[in-house]
Scaffold this active site. Structure first.
Site, short mmCIF file in Angstrom:
data_model
loop_
_atom_site.label_atom_id
_atom_site.label_comp_id
_atom_site.label_asym_id
_atom_site.label_seq_id
_atom_site.Cartn_x
_atom_site.Cartn_y
_atom_site.Cartn_z
N GLN A 52 0.82 -1.20 0.00
CA GLN A 52 0.00 0.00 0.00
C GLN A 52 0.87 1.27 0.00
O GLN A 52 2.04 1.25 0.32
CB GLN A 52 -0.92 0.01 1.22
CG GLN A 52 -1.94 -1.11 1.25
CD GLN A 52 -1.41 -2.40 1.85
OE1 GLN A 52 -0.22 -2.54 2.13
NE2 GLN A 52 -2.29 -3.37 2.04
N TRP A 71 5.67 -12.51 -1.97
CA TRP A 71 4.39 -11.82 -1.87
C TRP A 71 4.54 -10.31 -2.00
O TRP A 71 5.53 -9.73 -1.56
CB TRP A 71 3.72 -12.15 -0.53
CG TRP A 71 3.21 -13.55 -0.41
CD1 TRP A 71 3.68 -14.52 0.41
CD2 TRP A 71 2.12 -14.13 -1.13
NE1 TRP A 71 2.95 -15.68 0.26
CE2 TRP A 71 1.99 -15.46 -0.69
CE3 TRP A 71 1.22 -13.65 -2.10
CZ2 TRP A 71 1.01 -16.32 -1.19
CZ3 TRP A 71 0.28 -14.51 -2.60
CH2 TRP A 71 0.17 -15.83 -2.14
N ARG A 75 -3.83 1.20 11.10
CA ARG A 75 -3.38 1.06 12.49
C ARG A 75 -2.26 0.03 12.45
O ARG A 75 -2.45 -1.12 12.04
CB ARG A 75 -4.52 0.58 13.40
CG ARG A 75 -4.04 0.27 14.80
CD ARG A 75 -5.15 -0.25 15.70
NE ARG A 75 -4.56 -0.77 16.93
CZ ARG A 75 -4.37 -2.05 17.19
NH1 ARG A 75 -4.75 -2.99 16.34
NH2 ARG A 75 -3.79 -2.42 18.32
N ALA A 76 -1.08 0.44 12.87
CA ALA A 76 0.11 -0.38 12.65
C ALA A 76 0.03 -1.73 13.35
O ALA A 76 -0.38 -1.82 14.51
CB ALA A 76 1.36 0.38 13.11
N GLU A 88 -7.17 -0.95 7.67
CA GLU A 88 -6.66 -2.15 8.32
C GLU A 88 -6.43 -1.98 9.82
O GLU A 88 -5.91 -0.96 10.27
CB GLU A 88 -5.32 -2.55 7.68
CG GLU A 88 -5.41 -2.82 6.20
CD GLU A 88 -4.09 -3.34 5.65
OE1 GLU A 88 -4.06 -4.51 5.26
OE2 GLU A 88 -3.10 -2.58 5.64
N HIS A 89 -6.86 -3.01 10.57
CA HIS A 89 -6.44 -3.28 11.95
C HIS A 89 -7.04 -2.36 13.01
O HIS A 89 -6.57 -2.39 14.16
CB HIS A 89 -4.91 -3.26 12.08
CG HIS A 89 -4.18 -4.04 11.04
ND1 HIS A 89 -4.46 -5.36 10.77
CD2 HIS A 89 -3.18 -3.69 10.19
CE1 HIS A 89 -3.67 -5.79 9.79
NE2 HIS A 89 -2.88 -4.79 9.43
N GLU A 115 -7.93 -5.70 6.51
CA GLU A 115 -7.61 -6.77 7.45
C GLU A 115 -8.14 -6.42 8.83
O GLU A 115 -8.03 -5.26 9.27
CB GLU A 115 -6.09 -7.00 7.52
CG GLU A 115 -5.52 -7.59 6.25
CD GLU A 115 -4.02 -7.84 6.34
OE1 GLU A 115 -3.48 -8.47 5.42
OE2 GLU A 115 -3.39 -7.41 7.33
N TYR A 134 -4.90 -7.79 13.99
CA TYR A 134 -4.16 -9.02 14.26
C TYR A 134 -4.13 -9.36 15.76
O TYR A 134 -4.08 -10.52 16.15
CB TYR A 134 -2.71 -8.88 13.80
CG TYR A 134 -2.45 -8.88 12.32
CD1 TYR A 134 -3.47 -9.13 11.39
CD2 TYR A 134 -1.17 -8.64 11.83
CE1 TYR A 134 -3.21 -9.13 10.03
CE2 TYR A 134 -0.89 -8.64 10.48
CZ TYR A 134 -1.91 -8.89 9.57
OH TYR A 134 -1.64 -8.89 8.24
#
Length: 595
Positions: free
Chosen positions: A148, A168, A422-423, A455-456, A477, A480
């Protein structure tokens, strides 16, 4: 004679002062002198030797190759001409050709992004870009192995292109570009191509989306191939870009708004639009300028050019004048340090924000960027605000906290390559450390986004409250680091959907949607549904999702349903689930890829 003598005396005195200025290091103004962009903008000229150019670009790359969370920022500007060089692009580095068309600047040797620093895994190749260049790769193939926040814009590749580095890669974006030969997506997990053209396309993975492209794949069979093709781009404006004319004068060119477009804007020469002289811009420098000096310039009606660096802001930047351009160079970064928002845009026509990273500070901000105040109601359909390559980060470079990263209250806003993150790695990360609620909140009507990644975040990644919204490519995503299921419950429901369309919404469409989970802190965690829409007992034929993919990455965790209570589970047994689409009507039936 007396007057002549006096004139000569004044001339001699002026020359004396001129010489003293040069000896003491003071700049002497000239109508053809380049603007003072600061030390982190490197201006290259084709008259320079190839070795001098190579030394400069290599020096920057050696600093930035693996400098993922550093504070250095660079923009490398190429004046029109040909350069016999090979340029590697590292973190926080932007290559910018200064011509009116990409072919005005030719890099004969190549431009590339590889992932040698990370064992050929390009899933962390963020925050870089190249624009307005022609590239002749020495190998015949340009490598652009990115994730990204690494856009390619207005690029002419005189050869082929590959989107991975034998490993990837994840989440790239290209627009307004021409690739003479084939693009091979390789192991690129998801990708958006908009208004571009190529000789052929090879490869597919989870979520590959084409909007307004001249030669998109055809004859494919979803879901066997993950291609989503939209023939024409409904409404768009290409990103503003810096140019220089034959007299050495700089301007920013703003391409015109288009409707129902296909292909590149510069196929028949320079694109249509408006050129704005650089003297209409306030040129800001990190470490020197403050929110006070920048706001003073904005209040006077100046446009804003943010030179590379990290701007620590103790107040909100306020953009209140219609048609204001805020253009960042070298991934210019705005960081609030007092708990306020970094920027607020008024409910006015035609603001353009481009090339900016909003980075949350330690003290929580309720929002990092707000477009339009609460209750915005004006129509901007003839001249919408547009956001180009605008990125958000909470944590990673250090502790950061922000309740919402981007809130859009104005109507008709266009998003053009947005990443809200969000890291999940770096410094200052953890379930209770880099705290958030939502990534994107849309309250305005008729908002259109091309290339949206969120994400996140702790709850809904995206909350859409406005009507008439449209998203072309969505990648998301779940967090995590959910510690356990009890810590991540939406009432009695497991987790928060990635994409929430509010109950009051009656019209919304999305094409090419990918939602993934990787609950590595606790693989027993489950997400009930990737997408949440209004209650199925209400007939709302205007809400349509096309070509949806859910993935349990490595089988680590589960997304139980795709939308509401529909769709099979992505889990360790079936890691990838693809469905053609959903219409939220009285029966909430699954249909085959609605177009």
């Amino acid at each position: 004679m007396h007057l002549f003598h006096l004139s000569r005396t004044r001339y001699a005195f002026a020359m004396l002062i001129f010489g003293m200025c040069l000896q003491s290091g003071y700049a002497v103004s000239s109508t053809n002198s380049p603007p003072d962009f600061g030390s982190n903008v490197v201006i290259l000229d084709p008259s320079m030797s190839a070795s001098a150019v190579q030394s400069k670009v290599d020096s920057i790359f050696s600093q930035q190759q693996s400098n993922q969370f550093g504070s250095n920022r660079y923009a490398i500007l190429f004046k029109p001409g040909t350069y016999n060089n090979s340029v590697n692009v590292g973190f926080y580095t932007q290559l910018l050709g200064l011509g009116q068309t990409p072919d005005a600047v030719t890099i004969n040797g190549g431009v590339q992004v590889d992932a040698a620093w990370f064992d050929r895994d390009a899933t962390q190749n963020f925050w870089r870009g190249a624009e307005n260049l022609a590239v002749i790769p020495s190998s015949g193939t340009m490598k652009w192995a990115v994730a990204q926040a690494s856009p390619l814009r207005r690029v002419h590749v005189r050869g082929s292109m590959v989107l991975d580095d034998n490993g990837w890669s994840s989440g790239g974006f290209i627009s307004d570009s021409l690739i003479d030969n084939e693009i091979n997506s390789g192991m690129q997990q998801q990708w958006l191509s908009r208004n571009s053209r190529w000789g052929g396309w090879k490869g597919s993975n989870w979520n590959i989306v084409f909007v307004g492209d001249d030669n998109a794949p055809s004859g494919f069979n979803w879901p066997n191939q993950s291609y989503t093709v939209i023939e024409h781009t409904p409404v768009a404006r290409e990103k503003p870009f810096l140019t220089i004319d034959k007299k050495g004068k700089y301007s920013v060119f703003v391409p015109k708004l288009t409707n129902g477009s296909q292909g590149i804007t510069w196929g028949n020469g320079a694109a249509a639009g408006q050129s704005i002289p650089i003297n209409k811009f306030y040129i800001a420098k990190a470490g020197l300028d403050t929110a006070t000096t920048i706001n003073r310039a904005l209040a006077k009606g100046k446009h804003l050019l943010l030179t590379p660096g990290v701007y620590k802001l103790n107040d909100t930047l306020r953009v209140t004048t219609a048609n204001t351009i805020v253009l960042g160079l070298g991934i210019a970064t705005l960081q609030p340090i007092s708990g306020l928002s970094a920027m607020e845009v008024g409910d006015v026509d035609g603001v353009k924000l481009a090339g900016i990273l909003f980075d949350a500070g330690v003290i929580n901000s309720s929002v990092l960027l707000q477009v339009g105040p609460t209750g915005s109601s004006a129509s901007h359909s003839e001249n919408p605000t547009s956001l180009h390559d605008v990125f958000f980060r909470v944590g990673g470079a250090g502790v950061g906290n922000a309740t919402v990263s981007l809130r859009i209250n104005s109507n008709n806003v266009i998003g053009d390559d947005l990443w809200l993150w969000r890291a999940d790695h770096g410094d200052g990360i953890g379930w209770s450390t880099n705290t958030t609620t939502n990534g994107l909140e849309v309250n305005g009507d008729n908002v259109t986004i091309y290339g949206l990644a969120v994400e996140h975040y702790h709850q809904y990644q995206t909350v859409w409250n406005g009507n008439g919204g449209a998203v072309y490519f969505y990648q998301s995503e779940a967090p995590y680091d959910v510690p356990d299921q009890a810590s991540w419950m939406n009432g009695s429901v497991n987790g928060y959907a990635s994409y929430k369309v509010a109950d009051k919404v009656t019209s919304h469409q999305a094409w090419g949607v990918g939602v993934y989970c990787f609950f590595d802190t606790n693989p027993e965690v489950k997400l009930h549904s990737a997408i949440e829409v209004p209650n199925s007992n209400v007939e709302l034929n205007g809400i349509v999702f096309h070509d949806v993919t859910t993935v349990s990455l490595g089988g680590t965790g589960e997304i139980t349903h795709v939308i509401g209570g529909l769709g099979e589970a992505a889990n360790p047994t079936y890691q990838v689930i693809r469905v053609g689409g959903f219409i939220n009507d009285a029966t909430s039936g699954i249909i085959s890829s609605p177009k």
